[in-house]
Design a protein around this motif. Structure first.
Motif, PDB file in Angstrom:
ATOM      1  N   VAL A  63      77.333 117.167  90.381  1.00  0.00           N
ATOM      2  CA  VAL A  63      77.581 117.604  89.010  1.00  0.00           C
ATOM      3  C   VAL A  63      76.670 116.802  88.094  1.00  0.00           C
ATOM      4  CG1 VAL A  63      79.294 117.794  87.195  1.00  0.00           C
ATOM      5  CG2 VAL A  63      79.964 118.139  89.566  1.00  0.00           C
ATOM      6  N   GLU A  64      75.768 117.488  87.413  1.00  0.00           N
ATOM      7  CA  GLU A  64      74.862 116.814  86.494  1.00  0.00           C
ATOM      8  C   GLU A  64      75.555 116.651  85.153  1.00  0.00           C
ATOM      9  OE1 GLU A  64      71.218 118.876  86.087  1.00  0.00           O
ATOM     10  OE2 GLU A  64      70.876 119.010  88.241  1.00  0.00           O
ATOM     11  N   GLU A  65      75.335 115.512  84.574  1.00  0.00           N
ATOM     12  CA  GLU A  65      75.845 115.296  83.219  1.00  0.00           C
ATOM     13  C   GLU A  65      74.927 116.039  82.259  1.00  0.00           C
ATOM     14  OE1 GLU A  65      78.514 113.637  82.006  1.00  0.00           O
ATOM     15  OE2 GLU A  65      79.191 113.404  84.072  1.00  0.00           O
ATOM     16  N   GLU A  66      75.482 116.944  81.520  1.00  0.00           N
ATOM     17  CA  GLU A  66      74.689 117.729  80.580  1.00  0.00           C
ATOM     18  C   GLU A  66      74.968 117.260  79.168  1.00  0.00           C
ATOM     19  OE1 GLU A  66      74.941 121.905  81.020  1.00  0.00           O
ATOM     20  OE2 GLU A  66      74.781 121.836  83.186  1.00  0.00           O
ATOM     21  N   GLY A  67      74.627 116.035  78.892  1.00  0.00           N
ATOM     22  CA  GLY A  67      74.773 115.494  77.546  1.00  0.00           C
ATOM     23  C   GLY A  67      73.633 115.990  76.667  1.00  0.00           C
ATOM     24  N   PRO A  68      73.846 116.033  75.395  1.00  0.00           N
ATOM     25  CA  PRO A  68      72.795 116.511  74.499  1.00  0.00           C
ATOM     26  C   PRO A  68      71.618 115.537  74.479  1.00  0.00           C
ATOM     27  CG  PRO A  68      74.737 115.820  73.258  1.00  0.00           C
ATOM     28  CD  PRO A  68      75.081 115.735  74.706  1.00  0.00           C
ATOM     29  N   ASN A  69      70.456 116.089  74.474  1.00  0.00           N
ATOM     30  CA  ASN A  69      69.237 115.307  74.455  1.00  0.00           C
ATOM     31  C   ASN A  69      68.999 114.826  73.023  1.00  0.00           C
ATOM     32  OD1 ASN A  69      66.740 114.243  74.854  1.00  0.00           O
ATOM     33  ND2 ASN A  69      65.836 116.094  75.743  1.00  0.00           N
ATOM     34  N   GLU A  70      68.694 113.543  72.857  1.00  0.00           N
ATOM     35  CA  GLU A  70      68.519 112.976  71.518  1.00  0.00           C
ATOM     36  C   GLU A  70      67.337 113.605  70.798  1.00  0.00           C
ATOM     37  OE1 GLU A  70      68.519 108.728  71.172  1.00  0.00           O
ATOM     38  OE2 GLU A  70      70.088 108.525  72.657  1.00  0.00           O
ATOM     39  N   GLU A  71      66.248 113.864  71.535  1.00  0.00           N
ATOM     40  CA  GLU A  71      65.081 114.475  70.919  1.00  0.00           C
ATOM     41  C   GLU A  71      65.418 115.882  70.425  1.00  0.00           C
ATOM     42  OE1 GLU A  71      61.742 114.402  73.540  1.00  0.00           O
ATOM     43  OE2 GLU A  71      61.908 112.248  73.883  1.00  0.00           O
ATOM     44  N   THR A  72      66.171 116.614  71.212  1.00  0.00           N
ATOM     45  CA  THR A  72      66.569 117.959  70.816  1.00  0.00           C
ATOM     46  C   THR A  72      67.456 117.898  69.575  1.00  0.00           C
ATOM     47  OG1 THR A  72      66.520 118.593  73.149  1.00  0.00           O
ATOM     48  CG2 THR A  72      67.632 120.092  71.627  1.00  0.00           C
ATOM     49  N   GLU A  73      68.374 116.957  69.556  1.00  0.00           N
ATOM     50  CA  GLU A  73      69.258 116.804  68.401  1.00  0.00           C
ATOM     51  C   GLU A  73      68.465 116.471  67.149  1.00  0.00           C
ATOM     52  OE1 GLU A  73      72.308 113.955  69.117  1.00  0.00           O
ATOM     53  OE2 GLU A  73      73.436 115.264  70.442  1.00  0.00           O
ATOM     54  N   GLN A  74      67.507 115.556  67.261  1.00  0.00           N
ATOM     55  CA  GLN A  74      66.707 115.174  66.100  1.00  0.00           C
ATOM     56  C   GLN A  74      65.868 116.353  65.612  1.00  0.00           C
ATOM     57  OE1 GLN A  74      64.452 111.768  67.330  1.00  0.00           O
ATOM     58  NE2 GLN A  74      66.164 110.340  67.093  1.00  0.00           N
ATOM     59  N   LEU A  75      65.312 117.115  66.548  1.00  0.00           N
ATOM     60  CA  LEU A  75      64.514 118.272  66.181  1.00  0.00           C
ATOM     61  C   LEU A  75      65.375 119.325  65.477  1.00  0.00           C
ATOM     62  CD1 LEU A  75      61.759 119.678  66.323  1.00  0.00           C
ATOM     63  CD2 LEU A  75      62.437 120.594  68.540  1.00  0.00           C
ATOM     64  N   GLU A  76      66.560 119.560  66.027  1.00  0.00           N
ATOM     65  CA  GLU A  76      67.462 120.542  65.418  1.00  0.00           C
ATOM     66  C   GLU A  76      67.907 120.078  64.041  1.00  0.00           C
ATOM     67  OE1 GLU A  76      70.642 121.159  68.175  1.00  0.00           O
ATOM     68  OE2 GLU A  76      69.442 122.394  69.513  1.00  0.00           O
ATOM     69  N   SER A  77      68.228 118.788  63.901  1.00  0.00           N
ATOM     70  CA  SER A  77      68.672 118.291  62.596  1.00  0.00           C
ATOM     71  C   SER A  77      67.528 118.337  61.587  1.00  0.00           C
ATOM     72  CB  SER A  77      69.246 116.879  62.714  1.00  0.00           C
ATOM     73  OG  SER A  77      68.248 115.964  63.116  1.00  0.00           O
ATOM     74  N   ALA A  78      66.287 118.080  62.033  1.00  0.00           N
ATOM     75  CA  ALA A  78      65.136 118.166  61.123  1.00  0.00           C
ATOM     76  C   ALA A  78      64.922 119.617  60.682  1.00  0.00           C
ATOM     77  CB  ALA A  78      63.881 117.625  61.807  1.00  0.00           C
TER      78      ALA A  78
END
Length: 191
Positions: A63-78
């Protein structure tokens, strides 16, 4: 001896079918039905299953941990911030346009009020002039008023006669030429 092999094969096939149809299919159906019911109740069944599997020592690596990627979060928030900034700018421009429209309407309203006030003052002045003339004709001798009215056009005579009392009107009409009096009476009836 040849007959015994097919019977044992039938028994093995029969037991496998029995296990599959009697135990496995109803158990699978019950698990799926339970998952659907729990989903409708607001319980995240997939997340609970993932947590349960991650607690099992051998299955945790699968089971892979599918936590949100920080880079993706920063890009989405930008991107969200840029979109909101654009929306704010558009709303501010719309607000300024509405403010300009309000100022224009207020200016137009002031002009209309001034024009209305001017028109009202002019009509009051005209009413005052008419009432003064009416008073003059009321105080004149009926013969003199008849002579003055004979020199005016019928519309103007009717305008002045409307302000006079009925007895003064009748005295003035009595002193006028019959043709002139008839045309004035006709105009007074139509008015």
């Amino acid at each position: 001896m040849g007959n015994q092999k097919p019977k044992s094969k039938e028994k093995k096939t029969g037991k496998a079918q029995w296990f599959f149809l009697i135990i496995f299919v109803p158990l699978l159906f019950a698990v799926i039905l339970g998952g659907v019911i729990l989903s409708f109740l607001g319980i995240n069944v997939l997340e609970l299953g993932r947590e349960a599997v991650s607690n099992v020592p051998g299955l945790a690596e699968m089971v892979e941990e599918e936590g949100p990627n920080e880079e993706t979060e920063q890009l989405e928030s930008a991107e969200e911030a840029a979109a909101k900034d654009d929306e704010i700018a558009a709303l501010q421009a719309e607000l300024e346009a509405k403010d300009d429209e309000i100022r224009d309407l207020e200016t137009e309203l002031e002009e209309v009020l001034i024009e209305s006030e001017t028109d009202q003052n002019q009509s009051e002045d005209e009413d005052g002039d008419d009432s003064e003339l009416t008073d003059i004709y009321e105080n004149m001798a009926p013969g003199s008023a008849a002579d003055v009215f004979s020199e005016m056009d019928t519309a103007r005579v009717v305008l002045h006669m409307n302000g006079l009392r009925a007895d003064t009107r009748s005295q003035i009409l009595a002193k006028m030429e019959p043709a002139d009096a008839a045309s004035i009476l006709s105009a007074l009836e139509n008015n």
